[in-house]
Enzyme design. Structure first.
Site, PDB file in Angstrom:
ATOM      1  N   GLY A 104       6.921  -4.634  -2.305  1.00 26.22           N
ATOM      2  CA  GLY A 104       8.291  -3.659  -1.600  1.00 26.22           C
ATOM      3  C   GLY A 104       9.182  -3.807  -2.760  1.00 26.22           C
ATOM      4  N   ARG A 105       9.021  -1.996  -2.712  1.00 28.18           N
ATOM      5  CA  ARG A 105       9.629  -1.507  -3.779  1.00 28.18           C
ATOM      6  C   ARG A 105      11.013  -1.420  -3.299  1.00 28.18           C
ATOM      7  NH1 ARG A 105       7.297   3.046  -4.493  1.00 28.18           N
ATOM      8  NH2 ARG A 105       5.648   3.344  -2.828  1.00 28.18           N
ATOM      9  N   GLU A 157       9.008  -7.745  -5.015  1.00 24.28           N
ATOM     10  CA  GLU A 157       9.199  -6.879  -6.211  1.00 24.28           C
ATOM     11  C   GLU A 157      10.497  -6.601  -7.226  1.00 24.28           C
ATOM     12  OE1 GLU A 157       5.289  -4.419  -6.398  1.00 24.28           O
ATOM     13  OE2 GLU A 157       6.037  -3.308  -5.160  1.00 24.28           O
ATOM     14  N   ARG A 176       7.741 -22.041 -11.204  1.00 23.07           N
ATOM     15  CA  ARG A 176       6.787 -21.664 -11.525  1.00 23.07           C
ATOM     16  C   ARG A 176       6.114 -20.538 -10.502  1.00 23.07           C
ATOM     17  NH1 ARG A 176       2.954 -25.553 -13.833  1.00 23.07           N
ATOM     18  NH2 ARG A 176       4.267 -26.898 -15.339  1.00 23.07           N
ATOM     19  N   GLY A 234      -1.336   4.022  -0.728  1.00 22.42           N
ATOM     20  CA  GLY A 234      -1.936   2.949  -0.935  1.00 22.42           C
ATOM     21  C   GLY A 234      -2.707   2.799   0.080  1.00 22.42           C
ATOM     22  N   ARG A 272      -2.813   9.150  -5.231  1.00 23.05           N
ATOM     23  CA  ARG A 272      -1.264   9.491  -4.626  1.00 23.05           C
ATOM     24  C   ARG A 272      -1.053  10.790  -5.446  1.00 23.05           C
ATOM     25  NH1 ARG A 272       1.736   5.445  -3.016  1.00 23.05           N
ATOM     26  NH2 ARG A 272       1.027   2.721  -3.808  1.00 23.05           N
ATOM     27  N   VAL A 328      -3.905  -8.017  -4.051  1.00 20.53           N
ATOM     28  CA  VAL A 328      -4.116  -9.299  -2.625  1.00 20.53           C
ATOM     29  C   VAL A 328      -3.620  -9.712  -1.670  1.00 20.53           C
ATOM     30  CG1 VAL A 328      -3.848 -11.812  -2.042  1.00 20.53           C
ATOM     31  CG2 VAL A 328      -4.628 -11.565  -4.079  1.00 20.53           C
ATOM     32  N   ASP A 344       7.561   0.491   6.466  1.00 19.75           N
ATOM     33  CA  ASP A 344       8.984   1.053   5.600  1.00 19.75           C
ATOM     34  C   ASP A 344       8.912   2.786   6.078  1.00 19.75           C
ATOM     35  OD1 ASP A 344       7.096   1.583   3.607  1.00 19.75           O
ATOM     36  OD2 ASP A 344       7.985   2.069   2.206  1.00 19.75           O
ATOM     37  N   ASP A 362       4.924   6.525   3.138  1.00 18.48           N
ATOM     38  CA  ASP A 362       6.297   7.572   3.262  1.00 18.48           C
ATOM     39  C   ASP A 362       6.733   8.567   2.156  1.00 18.48           C
ATOM     40  OD1 ASP A 362       8.832   6.709   3.335  1.00 18.48           O
ATOM     41  OD2 ASP A 362       9.589   6.675   1.787  1.00 18.48           O
ATOM     42  N   THR A 409       0.900   1.631   5.994  1.00 24.51           N
ATOM     43  CA  THR A 409       1.503   0.789   4.784  1.00 24.51           C
ATOM     44  C   THR A 409       1.498  -0.517   4.964  1.00 24.51           C
ATOM     45  OG1 THR A 409       3.498   0.508   3.080  1.00 24.51           O
ATOM     46  CG2 THR A 409       3.435   1.080   5.884  1.00 24.51           C
ATOM     47  N   ILE A 410       1.434  -1.721   4.065  1.00 25.24           N
ATOM     48  CA  ILE A 410       1.755  -3.065   3.757  1.00 25.24           C
ATOM     49  C   ILE A 410       3.494  -3.452   4.079  1.00 25.24           C
ATOM     50  CG2 ILE A 410      -0.483  -3.400   3.088  1.00 25.24           C
ATOM     51  CD1 ILE A 410       1.157  -4.492   0.544  1.00 25.24           C
ATOM     52  N   ASP A 411       4.154  -2.089   3.547  1.00 22.66           N
ATOM     53  CA  ASP A 411       5.745  -2.306   3.518  1.00 22.66           C
ATOM     54  C   ASP A 411       6.504  -2.102   4.523  1.00 22.66           C
ATOM     55  OD1 ASP A 411       5.217  -2.720   0.538  1.00 22.66           O
ATOM     56  OD2 ASP A 411       5.235  -0.324  -0.098  1.00 22.66           O
ATOM     57  N   ARG A 446      -2.674  -6.038  -0.141  1.00 25.34           N
ATOM     58  CA  ARG A 446      -3.096  -5.090   0.119  1.00 25.34           C
ATOM     59  C   ARG A 446      -5.489  -4.943   0.388  1.00 25.34           C
ATOM     60  NH1 ARG A 446      -0.247  -0.417  -3.384  1.00 25.34           N
ATOM     61  NH2 ARG A 446      -2.745   0.317  -3.961  1.00 25.34           N
TER      62      ARG A 446
HETATM   63  O1  F6P Z   1       1.724   0.440  -0.321  1.00 26.75           O
HETATM   64  C1  F6P Z   1       3.004   0.298  -1.685  1.00 26.75           C
HETATM   65  C2  F6P Z   1       3.130  -0.452  -2.211  1.00 26.75           C
HETATM   66  O2  F6P Z   1       2.370  -1.465  -1.504  1.00 26.75           O
HETATM   67  C3  F6P Z   1       4.265  -1.164  -2.652  1.00 26.75           C
HETATM   68  O3  F6P Z   1       5.320  -2.505  -1.892  1.00 26.75           O
HETATM   69  C4  F6P Z   1       3.189  -1.420  -4.250  1.00 26.75           C
HETATM   70  O4  F6P Z   1       4.463  -1.196  -5.280  1.00 26.75           O
HETATM   71  C5  F6P Z   1       2.591   0.042  -4.023  1.00 26.75           C
HETATM   72  O5  F6P Z   1       2.583  -0.336  -3.425  1.00 26.75           O
HETATM   73  C6  F6P Z   1       1.724  -0.437  -5.440  1.00 26.75           C
HETATM   74  O6  F6P Z   1       0.601   0.289  -5.348  1.00 26.75           O
HETATM   75  P1  F6P Z   1       0.298   0.857  -6.787  1.00 26.75           P
HETATM   76  O7  F6P Z   1       0.386  -0.003  -7.969  1.00 26.75           O
HETATM   77  O8  F6P Z   1      -1.276   1.255  -6.502  1.00 26.75           O
HETATM   78  O9  F6P Z   1       1.084   2.716  -7.186  1.00 26.75           O
END
Ligand code: F6P
Length: 345
Positions: free
Chosen positions: A170-171, A222, A269, A10, A72, A276, A129, A103, A125-127, A278
């Protein structure tokens, strides 16, 4: 010295700062040459490569995304695999390849480095991690975006006496959710690492209402998992599986808001920030970190220190064995979560 650079996984703000710094260090300091592969590993397999001279990097520092594009693509799933990669590097007489990745991209790079490819890793990474570094660039920009959103939600939630649930990326880790939740003053934060049940979430909000606070802000990652309900019922986190077999999360905020509204009879809600988080122009912190890491990566390659990853440790730029990333995503610091918990409910 001839180096190559690619950006995989990403995108995130700060990648262009790395590219700019790496090219400048290579060309101006060492009189070398830099090639940029397009769209991550895919560009190496498809021979999509371009010269990166000083002109090519002009004006990219404040821009989000990556001027090289990304994908990817998993190099181990491409025809020819590692031999094709080795041949590509030889064809372009590349002495070392700088790989900016999270990662997934860096884990593949670690395997390739183990097999002898001259790689240097750069964590992005924005995560936040990636193991082996205190912080990855991209995180600070995403955090800033999320905190701005929490601030904005506060005023409208308060005006309408609503519960507003903010779903963030944040997966597998909750760095972004917890950091933004603390900085934005969220009332409950749900992460993948510390499961909280829907019932507990509802109780936190009920406490707030009992204290005279008629609105609440909930931040949920998420990929957060719910603890089972007291009656044993398990509320699932929604996801789809993409063609590569990766889980694509999204929708947990809606699940949570619906449950809260049904159980508390308070209007609830959801806002999902999605991509946004990223995008956008990198913060000064991310530009600075990306620049320092880009330069350090070139210096490692110059010294022939392959199989390393540049890292931020206590404010200094150092390097670690790239293999560290194969231990999996870096989980949230429990101390940070404890700080967040003090403010729940
Ligand atoms: O870069 C990591 C991340 O932002 C995760 O938090 C997110 O789930 C994922 O990328 C979504 O990326 P894509 O939809 O591009 O695979």
């Amino acid at each position: 010295m001839r180096l190559g650079i690619l950006t995989g996984g990403g995108d995130c703000p700060g990648l262009n700062a790395v590219i700019r710094a790496a090219v400048t260090r290579t060309v101006r300091t060492y009189g070398g040459h830099m090639l940029g592969f397009e769209n991550g590993w895919r560009g190496v397999f498809e021979n999509r490569v371009r010269d990166l001279d000083l002109g090519a990097i002009s004006g990219i520092l404040p821009r989000g995304g990556t001027m090289l594009g990304t994908s990817r693509t998993d190099p181990f799933r491409q025809s020819g695999g590692i031999d094709a990669l080795r041949a590509a590097l030889e064809r372009h007489a590349i002495d070392g390849l700088l790989v900016c990745g999270g990662d997934g991209t860096l884990s593949a790079s670690a395997r390739l480095a183990e097999a002898g490819l001259p790689l240097v890793g750069i964590p992005k990474t924005i995560d936040n991690d990636v193991r082996g570094t205190d912080v990855s660039f991209g995180f600070d920009t995403a955090l800033t975006t999320v905190v701005r959103a929490v601030d904005a939600l506060h005023t409208t939630a308060e005006s309408h006496d609503r519960v507003l649930v903010l779903e963030v990326m944040g997966r597998t880790v909750g760095w972004l959710a917890v950091s933004a939740g603390i900085a934005g003053g969220a009332d409950v934060i749900l992460t993948p690492e510390q499961p909280v049940s829907v019932s507990e979430t509802v109780e936190f909000i009920r406490h707030r209402i009992a204290r005279g606070r008629d609105f609440s802000i909930v931040v949920v990652a998420e990929g957060a998992q719910f603890k089972p309900e007291p009656d044993g019922r398990v509320i699932e986190t929604p996801f789809r599986v993409d063609p590569e077999g990766r889980r694509r999360y999204g929708g947990i905020g809606d699940v949570l808001a619906r449950e809260i509204e049904e159980r508390l009879h308070v209007e609830s809600r959801t806002v999902s920030l999605g991509y946004v988080q990223r995008g956008g122009t990198p913060t000064p912190f991310d530009r600075l970190l990306g620049t320092r890491m880009g330069i350090a990566a070139v210096d490692l390659a110059r010294r022939g220190e392959f199989g390393r990853m540049v890292s931020l440790q206590g404010g200094s730029i150092r390097s670690v064995d790239l293999q560290v990333v194969r231990e999996g995503p870096r989980p949230l610091d429990p101390e940070l979560y404890e700080v967040a918990r003090v403010f729940f409910g």
